[in-house]
Design an enzyme around this catalytic site. Structure first.
Site, mmCIF file in Angstrom:
data_model
loop_
_atom_site.group_PDB
_atom_site.id
_atom_site.type_symbol
_atom_site.label_atom_id
_atom_site.label_comp_id
_atom_site.label_asym_id
_atom_site.label_seq_id
_atom_site.Cartn_x
_atom_site.Cartn_y
_atom_site.Cartn_z
ATOM 1 N N LYS A 1 0.804 -1.200 0.000
ATOM 2 C CA LYS A 1 0.000 0.000 0.000
ATOM 3 C C LYS A 1 0.849 1.268 0.000
ATOM 4 O O LYS A 1 0.644 2.168 -0.826
ATOM 5 C CB LYS A 1 -0.873 -0.051 1.257
ATOM 6 C CG LYS A 1 -1.797 1.071 1.457
ATOM 7 C CD LYS A 1 -2.466 0.893 2.805
ATOM 8 C CE LYS A 1 -1.429 0.981 3.908
ATOM 9 N NZ LYS A 1 -1.980 1.415 5.176
ATOM 10 N N THR A 2 1.806 1.330 0.904
ATOM 11 C CA THR A 2 2.653 2.515 0.997
ATOM 12 C C THR A 2 3.463 2.687 -0.284
ATOM 13 O O THR A 2 3.642 3.805 -0.772
ATOM 14 C CB THR A 2 3.607 2.406 2.196
ATOM 15 O OG1 THR A 2 2.851 1.992 3.328
ATOM 16 C CG2 THR A 2 4.255 3.734 2.494
ATOM 17 N N ASP B 1 -4.539 8.027 3.008
ATOM 18 C CA ASP B 1 -4.118 6.715 3.502
ATOM 19 C C ASP B 1 -5.046 6.286 4.648
ATOM 20 O O ASP B 1 -5.656 7.124 5.289
ATOM 21 C CB ASP B 1 -2.677 6.837 4.017
ATOM 22 C CG ASP B 1 -2.037 5.480 4.216
ATOM 23 O OD1 ASP B 1 -2.636 4.475 3.794
ATOM 24 O OD2 ASP B 1 -0.935 5.433 4.787
ATOM 25 N N GLU B 2 -5.151 4.997 4.913
ATOM 26 C CA GLU B 2 -5.967 4.469 6.015
ATOM 27 C C GLU B 2 -7.391 5.041 5.987
ATOM 28 O O GLU B 2 -7.933 5.455 7.011
ATOM 29 C CB GLU B 2 -5.326 4.790 7.374
ATOM 30 C CG GLU B 2 -3.878 4.364 7.506
ATOM 31 C CD GLU B 2 -3.688 2.884 7.790
ATOM 32 O OE1 GLU B 2 -4.677 2.129 7.727
ATOM 33 O OE2 GLU B 2 -2.536 2.491 8.041
ATOM 34 N N GLN C 1 -9.078 -3.826 8.355
ATOM 35 C CA GLN C 1 -8.212 -3.209 9.353
ATOM 36 C C GLN C 1 -8.837 -1.966 9.971
ATOM 37 O O GLN C 1 -8.145 -1.095 10.496
ATOM 38 C CB GLN C 1 -6.858 -2.848 8.732
ATOM 39 C CG GLN C 1 -6.060 -4.069 8.332
ATOM 40 C CD GLN C 1 -4.689 -3.709 7.801
ATOM 41 O OE1 GLN C 1 -3.870 -3.136 8.500
ATOM 42 N NE2 GLN C 1 -4.436 -4.033 6.545
ATOM 43 N N ARG D 1 1.001 -8.106 11.215
ATOM 44 C CA ARG D 1 2.213 -7.285 11.355
ATOM 45 C C ARG D 1 3.459 -8.131 11.179
ATOM 46 O O ARG D 1 4.551 -7.628 10.958
ATOM 47 C CB ARG D 1 2.288 -6.609 12.739
ATOM 48 C CG ARG D 1 1.198 -5.613 13.104
ATOM 49 C CD ARG D 1 0.950 -4.601 12.054
ATOM 50 N NE ARG D 1 -0.126 -5.036 11.171
ATOM 51 C CZ ARG D 1 -0.388 -4.497 10.001
ATOM 52 N NH1 ARG D 1 0.330 -3.503 9.560
ATOM 53 N NH2 ARG D 1 -1.369 -4.944 9.241
#
Length: 682
Positions: free
Chosen positions: A36-37, A223-224, A254, A600
DNA sequence: ATGAGCTAGCTTTTT
DNA sequence: GCTAGCTCAT
């Protein structure tokens, strides 16, 4: 240098499509570890490189400052020498501050406003309750603030709150809210919620200002997105222009911040808000081993409300995910530290090892254990550096220098060092202040002028006031970090600390030194104060070789080689309180949290639970979490861990090196220090 | 006015 | 087990 072509070649097909599709609304559904980043930063670089927009014409919103910094660095790296940084890259809060600094006057504030922290908020509410004869024991300030915050998250100022029924409790709190907003305006201050809410108001009430930014920002990246709330979404909608070049990235699995007002609805109905939007699904996971991914996927499949996507990975199976059962919480901490010492330490950097907990107090047991056996650790979150008393004192001095309406800062500073001003004097000043509609500072000036204080107090105030004047002038001449040195010396705060010769005070001096050092990273006082107010729990040093301790919430967006997930017990995880409040909805959010925790991990994951645990001072029997039963057997190795009673349990090694420069004043650390102090006194 | 000492209430998560 | 806030003695 990496060329844009190289960058694009590093992406998979779907990622590439998502990057190249710059125009029009698009939603990137990005599973955990799906790059994603990478996609976001590449997109940013691509837009700049293709000259679709200048870097300052892109608005990019992240969830934490750390994420913003990370993106900033990556983009700079991609476009080495060809572009400056992306100035409008930050959190909703930090970008809002930027808008508000520029246009504060338009909504009746001054540009040098203060940002209030939670302590300030509580103090204010408490004071209002006192004046309104509301018993703080019956309705706690926290409760009031929670309700106020939820109103703010829904975009409602006091006049816009509509109570369904004339509930006397909510009515009362609404009244407090109203006074609170008046009071913060007098203080020329915003709290966290205000930063977003007033930005929205700024744009709504001032079409011309809104138009400036609508035209200015050619592209908006978020983002998010799954964790944005109503008011943040409105904030975005006000800035998007007709071209609707908005790209939101998120993962419904998430979404873990509904308690903060986050509405997954924003994410799920994106295509309703932005018709004809393009949706990209990133489903290849590059982060975790197959076993880890399968475990997480099986668990989350128990949730009903999902968009539904299938993450896959081409990585190897890896180690089985360990599920360890311990007899009690203490042995769990012991067991995990043993695993780290035995297997993990040699294979991985400790920086890449994390223990993720449900509630921040759970870190205590691990801290004690690590301190005892000498494993370095850092706690991300919990009591922050800037929440320490001496740091708040120093910052309060800086705050009142920055702007005179900050009564809360001045009040904190008045008696540091003590000058004989007590409750009664303060009460009188406040009375005078509200009668004459003055701030604390101006009231004191007036009262000194009119000779209304006893001689001793008058001299004290006279000194303080002229010092403040001097410091404000100094600020024009010297750097802000040099100013703080002056302030501490001339106010007498330094000698206050230096005179007390004990370990705790030495430590405080160290902290002040650290504060001075940190100030060098910001180019002026206001930027520094802003950083103090908006620093997030994971905006800490990440240097050195240390195990990370943090909540699963704080771990969102991060990844580690090895992840430990202790405390998988009913009541603790899923947390009883959340289930009580919101039932099934909350259970699914807890499960998403578990999903975030497991995903994670890159290489190894260790889940564990204990059969007994000390809770609020008493031993409690515990039942394994229902999530434990939702794990896939074939990817899991179950172990029952037993310990012989440890021989050196009470043998505290007096020569253990203690790092007193630690960033955190955590309970375990405090206790160790106390022990040490007792020994030294003998 | 101040500071030591005690007690009640409590911690889910945080910008 | 911890800590903020209150009480009481100085």
């Amino acid at each position: 240098m990496t060329s844009i072509k190289n960058l694009l070649d590093n992406l998979n097909n779907e990622q590439k499509k998502a990057v190249l599709n710059t125009d029009g609304p698009n939603l990137i559904v990005a599973g955990a570890g799906s790059g994603k980043t990478k996609v976001l930063t590449t997109k940013l670089a691509y837009i700049i490189n293709e000259k679709k927009a200048w870097s300052n014409q892109i608005l990019c919103v992240t969830f934490t400052n750390k994420a913003a910094k990370e993106m900033q660095n990556r983009v700079l790296n991609y476009l080495k020498g060809e572009s400056s940084a992306v100035p409008w890259l930050g959190t909703f809060h930090s970008i809002s501050v930027k808008f508000l600094r520029k246009h504060a006057e338009a909504i009746g504030f001054k540009s040098n406003f203060t940002i209030l922290d939670t302590d300030d908020q509580k103090k204010l509410v408490r004071r209002i309750c006192e004046a309104e004869n509301i018993d703080a024991k019956k309705i706690s300030p926290q409760f009031i603030l929670a309700l106020i915050d939820s109103w703010k998250n829904k975009g409602q100022l006091p006049d816009e709150v509509k109570l369904k029924k004339k509930n006397s409790l909510e009515d009362k709190i609404l009244k407090v809210y109203k006074i609170y907003q008046e009071k913060t305006k007098d203080l020329n201050a915003f709290d966290f919620g205000d930063l977003i809410l007033y930005t929205v108001h700024l744009f709504e009430k001032n079409k011309d200002i809104r138009e400036i930014y609508r035209n200015h920002f050619k592209y908006i990246l978020v983002d998010e997105y799954q964790d944005t709330n109503f008011i943040q979404n409105k904030w975005l909608n006000l800035i998007v222009n007709e071209k609707r070049n908005i790209c939101c990235v998120g993962d419904d699995d998430q979404s873990i911040y509904s308690w903060r007002g986050a509405e997954i609805k924003n994410f799920l109905t994106f295509d309703k808000i932005y018709p004809n939007c393009k949706v990209f699904k990133l489903e290849q996971n590059y982060r975790s081993t197959k076993n880890i991914l399968a475990t997480a996927s099986k668990l989350i499949s128990n949730n009903n409300s999902r968009v539904g996507k299938k993450l896959w990975s081409s990585s190897n199976e890896g180690e089985l995910v360990k599920l360890n059962c311990y007899r009690n919480g203490k042995e769990e901490a012991q067991g995990i530290s043993d695993i780290i010492e035995g297997n993990i330490k040699n294979k991985y950097s400790l920086n890449n090892v994390s223990i993720l907990v449900r509630a921040i107090y759970q870190t205590r047991e691990f801290e004690e254990r690590f301190l005892k056996i000498g494993i370095g650790y850092r706690v991300l979150g919990g009591i922050k550096f800037y929440e320490r008393a001496e740091i708040k004192d120093a910052v309060a001095y800086l705050r009142i220098i920055n702007q005179k309406f900050d009564d809360l800062a001045l009040e904190r500073v008045i008696n540091k060092p003590r000058k004989g001003v007590g409750e009664t004097t303060l009460k009188n000043i406040y009375e005078f202040a509200s009668k004459n509609n003055l701030c604390l500072e101006d009231s004191i000036r007036k009262l000194v002028e009119n000779n209304k204080f006893k001689p001793k107090i008058k001299t004290a105030f006279n000194n303080l006031i002229s010092l403040i004047d001097k410091w404000r002038n100094d600020l024009k001449l010297v750097k802000h970090f040099d100013l703080l040195k002056l302030v501490l010396d001339e106010s007498g705060y330094s000698s206050l600390l230096k005179d007390k010769k004990d370990l705790e005070n030495e430590n405080r001096l160290e902290n002040i030194k650290e504060l001075l050092r940190a100030m060098h990273d910001y180019d002026n006082l206001q930027n520094f104060l802003e950083h103090v107010a908006l620093a997030t729990s994971i905006d800490q040093e990440w240097e050195g070789e240390k195990v990370n301790l943090m909540t699963m919430h704080a771990a969102k967006g991060l990844e580690f080689d090895v992840v430990f997930l202790p405390g998988w017990e009913e009541g603790l995880f899923p947390h009883q309180k959340s289930l009580q409040e919101k039932g099934d909805f909350a259970l699914e959010e807890e499960r998403r949290l578990a999903y975030v925790g497991i995903t994670r991990a890159k290489k190894e994951a260790f889940l564990s639970f204990a059969l007994r645990r000390i809770y609020q001072g008493d031993w409690m029997d515990a039942v394994p979490s229902r999530f434990v039963n939702e794990l896939p057997d074939k990817n899991i190795e179950k172990n029952e861990m037993k310990f012989e009673k440890e021989k050196d349990d009470f043998d505290f090694n007096q020569d253990t090196e203690i790092e007193f420069g630690e960033e955190f004043r955590s309970p375990g650390w405090n206790r160790l220090k106390k022990n040490k102090l007792l020994r030294w006194k003998k």
